[in-house]
Structures are given as C-alpha cells and as structure tokens.
Design a protein around this motif. Sequence first.
Motif, mmCIF file in Angstrom:
data_model
loop_
_atom_site.group_PDB
_atom_site.id
_atom_site.type_symbol
_atom_site.label_atom_id
_atom_site.label_comp_id
_atom_site.label_asym_id
_atom_site.label_seq_id
_atom_site.Cartn_x
_atom_site.Cartn_y
_atom_site.Cartn_z
ATOM 1 N N HIS A 8 -4.004 46.205 11.480
ATOM 2 C CA HIS A 8 -4.169 44.750 11.603
ATOM 3 C C HIS A 8 -2.826 44.051 11.530
ATOM 4 N N LEU A 9 -1.924 44.492 10.645
ATOM 5 C CA LEU A 9 -0.604 43.888 10.541
ATOM 6 C C LEU A 9 0.181 44.103 11.831
ATOM 7 N N ALA A 19 -5.539 34.514 16.001
ATOM 8 C CA ALA A 19 -6.658 34.488 16.942
ATOM 9 C C ALA A 19 -6.550 35.637 17.953
ATOM 10 N N ALA A 20 -5.361 35.790 18.541
ATOM 11 C CA ALA A 20 -5.170 36.850 19.527
ATOM 12 C C ALA A 20 -5.277 38.230 18.870
ATOM 13 N N ALA A 21 -4.726 38.358 17.667
ATOM 14 C CA ALA A 21 -4.807 39.644 16.972
ATOM 15 C C ALA A 21 -6.246 39.979 16.622
ATOM 16 N N ALA A 22 -7.034 38.970 16.236
ATOM 17 C CA ALA A 22 -8.433 39.195 15.890
ATOM 18 C C ALA A 22 -9.207 39.716 17.098
ATOM 19 N N ARG A 23 -8.935 39.139 18.279
ATOM 20 C CA ARG A 23 -9.616 39.624 19.491
ATOM 21 C C ARG A 23 -9.221 41.072 19.790
ATOM 22 N N SER A 28 -13.503 38.958 13.573
ATOM 23 C CA SER A 28 -13.417 37.499 13.544
ATOM 24 C C SER A 28 -12.085 37.129 12.903
ATOM 25 N N GLN A 29 -11.622 35.915 13.196
ATOM 26 C CA GLN A 29 -10.336 35.499 12.617
ATOM 27 C C GLN A 29 -10.392 35.448 11.086
ATOM 28 N N PRO A 30 -11.472 34.946 10.472
ATOM 29 C CA PRO A 30 -11.521 34.961 9.003
ATOM 30 C C PRO A 30 -11.476 36.387 8.431
ATOM 31 N N ALA A 31 -12.141 37.322 9.088
ATOM 32 C CA ALA A 31 -12.132 38.699 8.601
ATOM 33 C C ALA A 31 -10.731 39.297 8.692
ATOM 34 N N LEU A 32 -9.993 39.013 9.782
ATOM 35 C CA LEU A 32 -8.633 39.503 9.924
ATOM 36 C C LEU A 32 -7.730 38.878 8.860
#
Length: 304
Positions: A8-9, A19-23, A28-32
Amino acid sequence: MNLKQLEHLIAVAEEGSLAAAARRVHLSQPALTRSIQALEQQAGVALCERGARGVTLTPAGQMVLERARRITFETGGLRRDLLLIQQHEIGRVQFGLGPLAAAILLGDVLSTLQRNWPRLQVRAAVDSGRTLLNELYAEQLDFVVVEQRIVALATDLEVLPLAAEPAGCFVRPGHALLKPDATVASLRRAALASVPFPKAADENLRKALRCRPGESLQFQVESNDFHALVRVATSTDVVLLAPVRALAQELRAGALVQLKIPEVLGLTARFEIVRLAQRSLSPAAQRAIATIEAASLEPSNFSY
C-alpha cells in the motif's frame, strides 16, 4: 507491519494520491488510509505528508519505501520460484543407484529429466548399496535405487519395488561355454565376473547353479564399476552375470552373447526405490522417482 501494508505504501508513493492508490490496490480510500496509518504507528514515525499536490513521503517514508520495494521484489521472486518448483521447472534432487540399476536406468532417467525439466539440478551417485543406504540415513540423498535383497525390513524406510529385470550369464563370441554340450556344472567351474552380490542374492545364484554344500563359485572379478566388467567380459573368458538390459548395446553389436544353459535362463534382478519414511519428498524428487518407475517398465527393444 505486513506485506500488504508495504504494498500500500508503494502504491501511494507511485500514484501520488490516496484515491489513485486505493483504486490500484482495490481498496476504498478510507481503508487504504487506515492501512497507512497502521504502518506509521508500527514504524513510530510519519511516513506520508498530504499537500496541495497530493501525498509525498517523508525522509523516513522514503527509507521504508526503498526497503519495501526490495521486500516485495524478493517476495514475488519467491512466489515464482515456488511455483516453478511445484511444476518441476527448477529445484534440486539427489539420489543414488547401485551399479546394476545405474547400468539399466541411469542414462534414460537423466536424459528424460534434462529434456523435460532442463533447469532441474540433478546429482546422481553410483555406489554400493550399503554406501548409498548410509548416505540416505545421513540425509545426503533423497532416495536410492538398490538391489531388493540389500534392504532389511525397517519401519524407518519406505520401499517401492520395481519391475523384475531378466538377467543371465554373458560371454564373448567363441567362448567354450557356447558349445551345445555346455552344462551348468561347467558354468560353475568358469571364472565369473559381477558386481559384489548381497548374501541373499549369492545364495539364490548358488541354487540356480545347483552348487553342492560347501562348493564355492569362482568370482574371478568383482567391481562396482559395471562398465569395466563389460570390457573384461568382451576381451577375456570370464562369464559376466548381469541384467539383460544392462548389456543392450553389447548384445546388439554381437560383442557379448547370452548363455543358453537352461538353469540360468530364468535369472532375474530385482531393484527397489528406498527413501526415509519420515522425510517428505520435494516435488523434484517425486518427479525423479516417477521417471525411474517409468524407465523400469520400458520393454527391451531387442531380442537375444
């Protein structure tokens, strides 16, 4: 910290935004965000900074990123190598064969392994049965192929018998024992050549040759080097005891002839694959054993 958090990092650093990393990582962005926060908490320092242009890494974050990339690269390589090992593409197998088993099987087995799994590392030792069993117990070999009568029943060994191999007595063309009046008695008096026999096999041979009590067989030449024995048999008057398939080339070329004395026409050699019962075999070792089993079932493609 775990591998997912490091991945994830990496995604955040390479995408530049949550947002782009979450996709990219299918979260989801909150989970990331929670994953990155948990990583920071475990690291004890801030790894990311939010700004007008997105998310950037702190100096500590850059250091963790470099390590994370190396870790994920090695992990991916490990996954790939494990998959290849499962498919027998790479890996290592170490096994041993007695001299007669090697004369029959080893060439075909090594050729098949190299042809079908060229990246497989193979070490094949040829030695006496007792030496091979000692190396098996020392876990220097994955399994061994030895004469059946060498191995006593033991709970710490697992044994897989192979198909019986027709065997016999062989001499050079023109040998005196090729005369129609040759008998088993004249064979008993001949100079014999063979690999060293286990005691049980020697007793069976004495029975086949109808030896009288106390009568000894004249083993003029004994050696674990089977190819040397073949050379001796083709150039002298010794009688070579061996499996038929071990002499396929010499029989086709007429360099050796099988004796037709009835008492020795039904001789057989029996081999078995032996492994430690409590030791798991690698996929490479399992493939080698399957290859040996298949090679042992191949029929002779010549007549004698």
